[in-house]
Design a protein around this motif. Structure first.
Motif, PDB file in Angstrom:
ATOM      1  N   ASP A   1       0.422  -1.102   0.291  1.00 38.95           N
ATOM      2  CA  ASP A   1       0.327  -0.351  -0.216  1.00 38.95           C
ATOM      3  C   ASP A   1       0.946   1.204   0.283  1.00 38.95           C
ATOM      4  OD1 ASP A   1      -2.358  -2.094   0.025  1.00 38.95           O
ATOM      5  OD2 ASP A   1      -2.455  -1.712   2.188  1.00 38.95           O
ATOM      6  N   ARG A   2       1.995   1.251   0.899  1.00 35.97           N
ATOM      7  CA  ARG A   2       2.625   2.497   0.600  1.00 35.97           C
ATOM      8  C   ARG A   2       3.371   2.595  -0.535  1.00 35.97           C
ATOM      9  NH1 ARG A   2       4.823   1.341   7.157  1.00 35.97           N
ATOM     10  NH2 ARG A   2       2.802   2.516   8.101  1.00 35.97           N
ATOM     11  N   GLU A   3       3.755   1.855  -0.575  1.00 35.05           N
ATOM     12  CA  GLU A   3       4.663   1.572  -2.079  1.00 35.05           C
ATOM     13  C   GLU A   3       4.021   1.963  -3.290  1.00 35.05           C
ATOM     14  OE1 GLU A   3       7.799   1.369  -4.185  1.00 35.05           O
ATOM     15  OE2 GLU A   3       8.054   0.344  -2.194  1.00 35.05           O
TER      16      GLU A   3
ATOM     17  N   SER B   1       0.034   2.207  12.213  1.00 35.67           N
ATOM     18  CA  SER B   1       1.380   1.322  11.713  1.00 35.67           C
ATOM     19  C   SER B   1       1.575  -0.113  11.220  1.00 35.67           C
ATOM     20  CB  SER B   1       1.356   0.875  12.953  1.00 35.67           C
ATOM     21  OG  SER B   1       0.762  -0.176  13.295  1.00 35.67           O
ATOM     22  N   GLY B   2       2.189   0.147  10.161  1.00 38.19           N
ATOM     23  CA  GLY B   2       2.835  -1.291   9.330  1.00 38.19           C
ATOM     24  C   GLY B   2       2.205  -2.750   9.966  1.00 38.19           C
ATOM     25  N   VAL B   3       2.117  -2.642  11.394  1.00 33.28           N
ATOM     26  CA  VAL B   3       2.479  -3.817  12.107  1.00 33.28           C
ATOM     27  C   VAL B   3       0.615  -4.088  11.879  1.00 33.28           C
ATOM     28  CG1 VAL B   3       2.279  -4.747  14.450  1.00 33.28           C
ATOM     29  CG2 VAL B   3       4.426  -3.360  13.069  1.00 33.28           C
ATOM     30  N   MET B   4      -0.084  -2.854  12.665  1.00 33.75           N
ATOM     31  CA  MET B   4      -1.453  -3.321  12.367  1.00 33.75           C
ATOM     32  C   MET B   4      -2.531  -3.537  10.864  1.00 33.75           C
ATOM     33  SD  MET B   4      -4.963  -0.384  12.901  1.00 33.75           S
ATOM     34  CE  MET B   4      -4.442   0.791  10.958  1.00 33.75           C
ATOM     35  N   GLY B   5      -1.463  -2.693   9.967  1.00 32.99           N
ATOM     36  CA  GLY B   5      -1.537  -3.606   8.141  1.00 32.99           C
ATOM     37  C   GLY B   5      -1.154  -4.835   8.150  1.00 32.99           C
TER      38      GLY B   5
END
Length: 427
Positions: free
Chosen positions: A77-79, A241-245
């Motif tokens: 998603d961030r990429e 956060s990425g962990v939540m994602g």
């Protein structure tokens, strides 16, 4: 991280940490100036329902920041939203928890043997004492030639019932006693008892050393999956956060179950930032899912915290830049050069290379502790109890003998007076 005296400092000098050292090295290689600032909402960056991004990703897309330098993991998603450089570090996810308190007992010296073994040992002591007395009595009767002697001439057993108990007890504690078995059956029984006592005392001594000197703590949670099978300890991570994602998008059964627990059943287990998460770990029965890099550093500087594995979901940390930024390749080349020259490894060693806290998940000779009074206080209690009981028995015997002497003296005076009275009557 903020330095301790950050209030007295200005600009970039207020901060410290691996990311700060990294951007300093990159800026030195590429010859550019920079200014560090913290994102207003304190988020790493996730896509909202409106389609907009918050956190550091939102700052890059809004043009407020030229690059993001932090523990920002690269995901799909961030990429799609921004560009990333080559990863400068690989991170995993694990659990940070508070170290359980090691409970001590005044009678901890009883722990090397289970209650069943203690009870069996006590029963064996009583039974062997009785059997030894019986063997000695029967053996003494046989040696006295009962066919040629009367009952008054027969030799009594050398070990009485009281002496038999004292002899067996002294043998168990490796003490000396005056009496000893004289018959062959009695000595055979004694030899077996001595061997039993040797093995028992040796095993107890070896196990006692481990119980009293080695610090090994049994944690209620052995692995990450154990959290999904219990409800006592709450767990969560940072919102957006990425962990939540990972938890939100995963199809792995136990991780999906954890996400339902965190997001629906106990939504208060999710925290706004890492500072709040670490504080909940310190104050509550709370497990915090976060990057292994940060969790490991926390366990290095705070011995009250520990990591629970196994680690999962490997991701790379990269420097984020706005979409289409022409300087991304230059930043990537700088990171690769830092890796080739060993500078990245040097920076990692600076923050994660030395551990000051003992690893309590292992037991070794280097992780032992000296005995405290709490560990052996029970032995002193037993000693004091023995002194008190001995004093009470001594006082009882003294009073008993005094009363007996007084009774004898009274009887003697009464008898003398009676005899004198009979003598006078006769006269």
């Amino acid at each position: 991280m903020l330095k301790r005296d950050y209030i007295m400092r200005k600009g970039n000098d207020r901060f410290k940490g691996f990311a700060i050292d990294l951007i300093r090295e990159v800026a030195g290689m590429l010859k550019f100036d920079y200014e560090i600032y913290l994102v207003p909402d304190g988020k790493f960056g996730s896509k909202l329902d409106s389609g907009e991004w918050n956190g550091m990703i939102g700052e890059l897309l809004a043009g407020n920041a030229t690059m993001s330098v932090a523990s920002l993991s690269i995901n799909s998603d961030r990429e799609e939203a921004v560009d990333f450089t080559k990863p400068f570090m690989t991170r995993y996810i694990n659990v940070l928890m508070r170290m359980p308190t090691r409970e001590t007992s005044y009678f901890e010296f009883l722990n090397p043997l289970s209650p069943v073994v203690w009870i069996c040992t006590l029963c064996a002591f009583v039974i062997v004492s009785i059997v030894l007395y019986s063997l000695e009595r029967i053996g003494s009767s046989c040696r006295s030639s009962p066919a040629n002697t009367t009952a008054a001439e027969r030799v009594p057993p050398r070990i009485t019932m009281r002496e038999a108990f004292w002899f067996i007890f002294g043998s168990l504690l490796q003490g000396n006693t005056d009496s000893s078995p004289m018959t062959i059956p009695g000595r055979i029984l004694t030899s077996a008892w001595w061997f039993f006592a040797l093995i028992l005392i040796s095993s107890y001594t070896a196990n006692l050393a481990a119980f009293l000197t080695v610090k090994k703590i049994n944690t209620p949670i052995k692995s990450v999956t154990d959290l999904a099978q219990q409800t006592k300890i709450k767990y969560g991570t940072v919102k957006s956060s990425g962990v939540m994602g990972f938890f939100k998008n995963t199809n792995i059964e136990h991780f999906a179950k954890m996400w339902a627990q965190m997001s629906e059943i106990e939504p208060d287990s999710m925290v706004d930032n890492t500072t709040q998460g670490f504080q909940k770990v310190k104050d509550e029965d709370y497990a915090f899912f976060w990057d292994t890099t940060v969790n490991k550093y926390k366990t290095i500087i705070d011995c009250d915290l520990m990591e629970i594995g196994p680690s999962f979901d490997p991701k790379g940390f990269g420097i984020g830049v706005p979409p289409g930024a022409t300087y991304r390749d230059e930043l990537s080349m700088a990171i690769l050069k830092l890796s080739d020259t060993g500078k990245l490894h040097e920076l990692e060693t600076k923050y994660w290379g030395e551990r000051f806290c003992p690893d309590l998940s292992k037991s070794s000779s280097e992780e032992t502790s000296e005995l405290q009074i709490d560990n052996v206080a029970g032995v002193f209690f037993i000693l004091v109890g023995g002194i008190v009981i001995a004093a009470v028995v001594c006082l009882g015997e003294y009073v008993g003998h005094a009363l007996l002497r007084a009774s004898k003296q009274t009887s003697s005076r009464t008898g003398k007076q009676k005899r004198e009275g009979e003598s006078n009557s006769f006269l």
